[in-house]
Design an enzyme around this catalytic site. Structure first.
Site, PDB file in Angstrom:
ATOM      1  N   ASN B  11       0.595  -1.138  -0.111  1.00 37.97           N
ATOM      2  CA  ASN B  11       0.190   0.307  -0.259  1.00 37.97           C
ATOM      3  C   ASN B  11       1.018   1.250  -0.085  1.00 37.97           C
ATOM      4  O   ASN B  11       1.551   1.539   0.772  1.00 37.97           O
ATOM      5  CB  ASN B  11      -0.959  -0.097   1.062  1.00 37.97           C
ATOM      6  CG  ASN B  11      -1.923   1.115   1.518  1.00 37.97           C
ATOM      7  OD1 ASN B  11      -1.879   1.976   0.307  1.00 37.97           O
ATOM      8  ND2 ASN B  11      -2.462   1.374   2.726  1.00 37.97           N
ATOM      9  N   HIS B  95     -10.098   1.032   4.148  1.00 35.15           N
ATOM     10  CA  HIS B  95      -8.561   0.771   4.683  1.00 35.15           C
ATOM     11  C   HIS B  95      -8.566   2.538   6.341  1.00 35.15           C
ATOM     12  O   HIS B  95      -9.666   2.476   6.403  1.00 35.15           O
ATOM     13  CB  HIS B  95      -7.604   1.737   3.988  1.00 35.15           C
ATOM     14  CG  HIS B  95      -6.001   1.261   4.321  1.00 35.15           C
ATOM     15  ND1 HIS B  95      -6.084   2.366   5.678  1.00 35.15           N
ATOM     16  CD2 HIS B  95      -5.203   0.807   4.555  1.00 35.15           C
ATOM     17  CE1 HIS B  95      -4.985   1.851   5.636  1.00 35.15           C
ATOM     18  NE2 HIS B  95      -4.492   0.997   5.716  1.00 35.15           N
ATOM     19  N   GLU B 143      -6.922  -5.222  10.128  1.00 38.05           N
ATOM     20  CA  GLU B 143      -5.054  -4.820  10.621  1.00 38.05           C
ATOM     21  C   GLU B 143      -5.895  -3.735  12.239  1.00 38.05           C
ATOM     22  O   GLU B 143      -7.093  -2.804  11.689  1.00 38.05           O
ATOM     23  CB  GLU B 143      -4.762  -3.831   9.531  1.00 38.05           C
ATOM     24  CG  GLU B 143      -4.409  -3.783   8.162  1.00 38.05           C
ATOM     25  CD  GLU B 143      -3.382  -2.883   7.377  1.00 38.05           C
ATOM     26  OE1 GLU B 143      -2.770  -2.842   7.454  1.00 38.05           O
ATOM     27  OE2 GLU B 143      -4.287  -1.686   7.273  1.00 38.05           O
TER      28      GLU B 143
END
Lengths: 226, 226, 226, 226
Positions: B11, B95, B143
């Site tokens: 990323n 995200h 994450e």
């Protein structure tokens, strides 16, 4: 690539007719009309198209939006630095389809300046135009949202809104250029806009969705010359 | 360009070190390591960089985000069609730096599918991983936000979180690939991730901000082979 | 005040007809019908009305939304603790007029639990219902947005959507109660909803804007008994 | 209940120390100090507390936020009409913990006016203060976010920011009252604020989290008299 006034600013939005190769083709039409008439035509493209349009067309390219975030850990954001690096010379901000917080507009204008990008702050009425003018963008565009995409021109249907905006902005910043948009489809709409004290127009479907966009742009540019 | 597992997904965020020409350079490093090792390395770039990276690097390119809006009058938005046209084969969604409404993730996944884009839905914990798994993305990445950018790897510091996520996703969709991310900086972090039942990693600063990104990628790829 | 199923949950939205004293009056009607029939009727009111309705009406009171923020420096937010203290026993979350990020729903559900509030998570279709079910709310409501406020009942016009939702939620959490909403205006709409496997309805204009809300509530409650 | 200047406006935020009964207690302290000194003290409370504080304390009550939506199908929103009906005479808008889109501030101010509510528009710096002043709120408050909650007073640590704001607002609207906030904890902070040309202060933790809020309010009020 520099801009000059009167300015015709074409907003590609996310129209299929102005995405990818088709954005490049539209940019080339704008370049051709601009070369013929000497009138400045700029194009605001999707971030995915900035590089291609800017590297293939000799016209000023704008982003349609930037975020106020700096470079760094900001996944999914569009930074001033990234659009500049891709070839844009400016950006729209606070378009009616992408409204922003007032502090975000302030921050985005400051970041754009530091990245050497022009800012074209959009507003829906005279009060909001005055508000965004206070944040020192490079130019202000007033667009009554109810006319966007209708083909009913703000400059002929709501001339008093445009006049009121020009006056309101002048109070805050006497030299700030004001454009208008919404429903602009003919050269006489452009002419009417200039007569009301604006220095140009923001146009989208009137050009992008026209059968012959180049012809429409030529009509617009000629209206700037008369 | 197709992906395969194990997958290393880099990323670029909006890091200066991975913008414009530097994104292309990073893409070429990934291509080189991928060719040497046979391990799939994909790269998620800014929208302004998709075209350049996809046309110059023989690796799968992802967007970092798409909006759920269709093509049309949606100034400033990033559509599935636009990132696809520019050369992306997939996109990150939700995200931790670009969190989305649950109905927006659902709509974006559906739009991505209709544009033939893969979707990599991110989540902050096992519960949210299970929730996004219910929306049928192509893969899920967990994450823990508190570890992102720290260099403390989720796979070694919070193995139980990864295991819990793998199990939770399996309940909803037994064949959905799960990756993990946050703090991944060494090959042994990658190896630990795979041992926990994931099929790959999402990595950002660990590669982008490394002195020698190619060396780090090689270390990661080799860890996938052992 | 506790809830029981079948449940009729009346959403006052921000209707003038259900604000302030009028919310209290509607609450008293619900109390009266509930007493007569033994069917549980709860009311979701604006935050400004929770205290008055909860202290004057012997029915369960819900908030229409809570933010995920804790108590502290969060000006303008609505905390779980504040609505609890004012007398609510639960809250709607993610209503189609107040959609939320998936991580925010997760966090709000956790905060609600710690403040001993029930959570009624709304969703627009079967996929999103399954997603929010994964976040462990107290109940799920599916409402196709296109039917909200139309008077065309989800339970009679789109029975397959309700069935699909009931099944999808069951896969994630077999004991989670599912309600449906949108267009519910008659007792037979309620009856149809229960036949499809739901345990109740979320209703707004069908009651709030009725000439005689008490009569409508009685019709609904009787439908739960048959 | 009317306001007068100099004005001490106490923001309860969502502090536990100023929720429910404790908001009422704080309101009574403000009423007592106001009665003793003749200085106007207003209190901005959570929506859940407006009714109780307004009906039990003889001081002006503000909401901390309103949404721009009208009455109707807007679940979870806080309307001008609802906070007015509950007893508020005004509302904060665009607080640094609840920033708003520029067009939303414009719309919310217009809705507040039609509901006969005062509006106190917050801003983070002189430019944004000037922008919100262009939208014609009842008053403007400048609060540098980095000082909020620190105990370091804007009026003593950043007097130039306050002066710059007072001047900027004057250019747009010469009679618009300007307040300042952030870090105000003592009477001399208040005195310094008034000397800089403001007509009052917005204060939160300095009062709400004080051991003896009434004593602090008395100190503030006396500073307004000297």
């Amino acid at each position: 690539m520099k801009i000059s006034y009167p300015l015709i600013l074409v907003n590609c939005k996310t129209y299929a007719e102005a995405t990818g190769d088709k954005a490049v083709r539209l940019g080339k039409m704008a370049e051709s009309v601009s070369n013929k008439t000497g009138v400045c035509i700029a194009i605001a493209v999707q971030p995915t198209d900035i590089y291609r349009v800017a590297s293939q067309c000799a016209i000023p390219v704008f982003a349609q939006h930037i975020d106020p975030q700096p470079q760094g850990a900001f996944t999914g954001h569009v930074t001033a630095e990234a659009v500049k690096e891709a070839g844009a010379i400016g950006t729209l901000l606070n378009h009616s389809e992408m409204r922003l917080r007032v502090d975000v507009i302030d921050e985005a204008i400051k970041r754009a300046k530091s990245a050497d990008l022009l800012t074209c702050a959009c507003a829906n009425n005279a009060e909001v135009s005055k508000a965004v003018a206070a944040l020192n963008p490079s130019m202000v565009v007033v667009e009554p949202p109810e006319l966007i995409g209708t083909g009913i021109s703000v400059s002929t249907a709501k001339p008093e809104d445009v006049l009121k905006t020009v006056d309101a902005v002048k109070l805050v910043n006497p030299t700030l250029p004001v454009l208008c948009g919404a429903g602009i489809t003919t050269g006489s709409d452009v002419k009417a806009a200039l007569k009301l004290g604006t220095v140009g127009v923001l146009v989208a479907s009137g050009v992008v969705k026209a059968k012959n966009p180049e012809e429409v742009l030529l009509d617009f540019a000629n209206a700037c010359l008369r």
